[in-house]
Write a protein that holds these residues in place. Structure first.
Motif, PDB file in Angstrom:
ATOM      1  N   CYS A   1       0.833  -1.209   0.000  1.00  0.00           N
ATOM      2  CA  CYS A   1       0.000   0.000   0.000  1.00  0.00           C
ATOM      3  C   CYS A   1       0.871   1.263   0.000  1.00  0.00           C
TER       4      CYS A   1
ATOM      5  N   CYS B   1      -0.182   3.113   3.655  1.00  0.00           N
ATOM      6  CA  CYS B   1       0.126   2.556   4.976  1.00  0.00           C
ATOM      7  C   CYS B   1       1.295   1.566   4.941  1.00  0.00           C
TER       8      CYS B   1
ATOM      9  N   CYS C   1      -4.285  -0.453  -0.247  1.00  0.00           N
ATOM     10  CA  CYS C   1      -4.789  -1.733   0.263  1.00  0.00           C
ATOM     11  C   CYS C   1      -6.305  -1.750   0.251  1.00  0.00           C
TER      12      CYS C   1
ATOM     13  N   CYS D   1      -8.228   3.436   2.917  1.00  0.00           N
ATOM     14  CA  CYS D   1      -7.075   3.210   3.797  1.00  0.00           C
ATOM     15  C   CYS D   1      -6.807   4.484   4.602  1.00  0.00           C
TER      16      CYS D   1
ATOM     17  N   ASN E   1      -5.259   1.981  10.331  1.00  0.00           N
ATOM     18  CA  ASN E   1      -6.289   1.006   9.968  1.00  0.00           C
ATOM     19  C   ASN E   1      -6.514   0.026  11.118  1.00  0.00           C
TER      20      ASN E   1
HETATM   21 ZN   LIG Z   1      -3.180   0.975   3.173  1.00  0.00          ZN
END
Ligand SMILES: [Zn+2]
Ligand SMILES: [Zn+2]
Length: 167
Positions: free
Chosen positions: A66, A69, A127, A131, A143
Motif C-alpha cells: 500500500c 500505509c 490496500c 485506507c 487502519n
Molecule cells: Zn493501506
C-alpha cells in the motif's frame, strides 16, 4: 490472443462471446509489480448496426504494498471493459483510448485487456479505497485503530495556556 471477427462484421445484431487470460506480471505500478496472477477477461462483442462494441470485465487478484500505509496486501481488482473496434485507421487528432483498430479483421485481446487494465488502475496503489494510512506523528497504522496520539493543539489555545500557566 486474436479474436477473429470477420463473420460478426457481416452479421448486424449478432454477438460473439470471448474469454482470455493475459499475463501482466511484468507491469510496474507504484514501485512494485502487483499483477502476479493472470488477468482474466471475458465478455462479448456485439455488432450494433455495423459498429463492433466490446463489453465485459477484466479481473485479477492484486498482490501489492500500500502506498499509504506501507502494508503488503492481497485484494481482488475488477474493472469494466468497454471498447469500440473499428477497421478505420485512427486519426491522430482524435485518439480515443477506447477505440481499437482491427488488424486483418481480428481484435488483439492482449492489447485491449492491457489498455483497459492500465487506464483503470488508480495512480496510487492502496490496500483499500478508504485506507487511513499512518499517523504523521507516531507512524502507527491507523487502519488497526487509533494510535493514542492527542490531536494537534490549536496554536491560539497553546498561547493562552502559556499565559494561564504563568499565573
Ligand atoms: Zn493501506
Ligand atoms: Zn500517532
Amino acid at each position: 490472443m486474436l479474436l477473429e471477427l470477420r463473420k460478426l462484421m457481416t452479421s448486424p445484431g449478432e454477438t460473439l462471446p470471448f474469454e482470455t487470460s493475459v499475463d501482466l506480471s511484468d507491469m510496474p505500478f507504484g514501485g512494485c509489480k502487483p499483477v502476479t496472477e493472470p488477468v482474466l477477461a471475458k465478455g462479448q462483442v456485439r455488432n450494433t448496426a455495423g459498429v463492433l462494441e466490446m463489453t465485459g470485465t477484466v479481473e485479477t487478484v492484486l498482490h501489492g504494498v500500500c502506498d499509504r500505509c506501507a502494508t503488503a496486501f492481497t485484494r481482488p481488482g475488477r474493472y469494466p471493459l468497454r471498447a469500440v473496434l473499428t477497421t478505420e485507421p485512427e486519426s491522430d487528432d482524435f485518439e480515443d483510448p477506447w477505440v481499437f483498430e482491427l488488424q486483418n479483421d481480428c481484435a488483439d485481446l492482449d492489447d485491449i485487456v492491457t489498455t483497459t487494465f492500465v487506464l483503470n488502475m488508480d495512480s496510487k496503489l492502496l490496500c483499500s479505497e478508504d485506507c487511513k494510512g499512518l499517523c504523521s506523528r507516531c507512524g502507527a497504522n491507523l487502519n488497526l485503530g487509533p494510535c493514542g496520539c492527542k490531536p494537534e493543539p490549536d496554536p491560539r489555545f497553546a498561547a493562552l495556556q502559556q499565559l494561564l500557566d504563568k499565573k
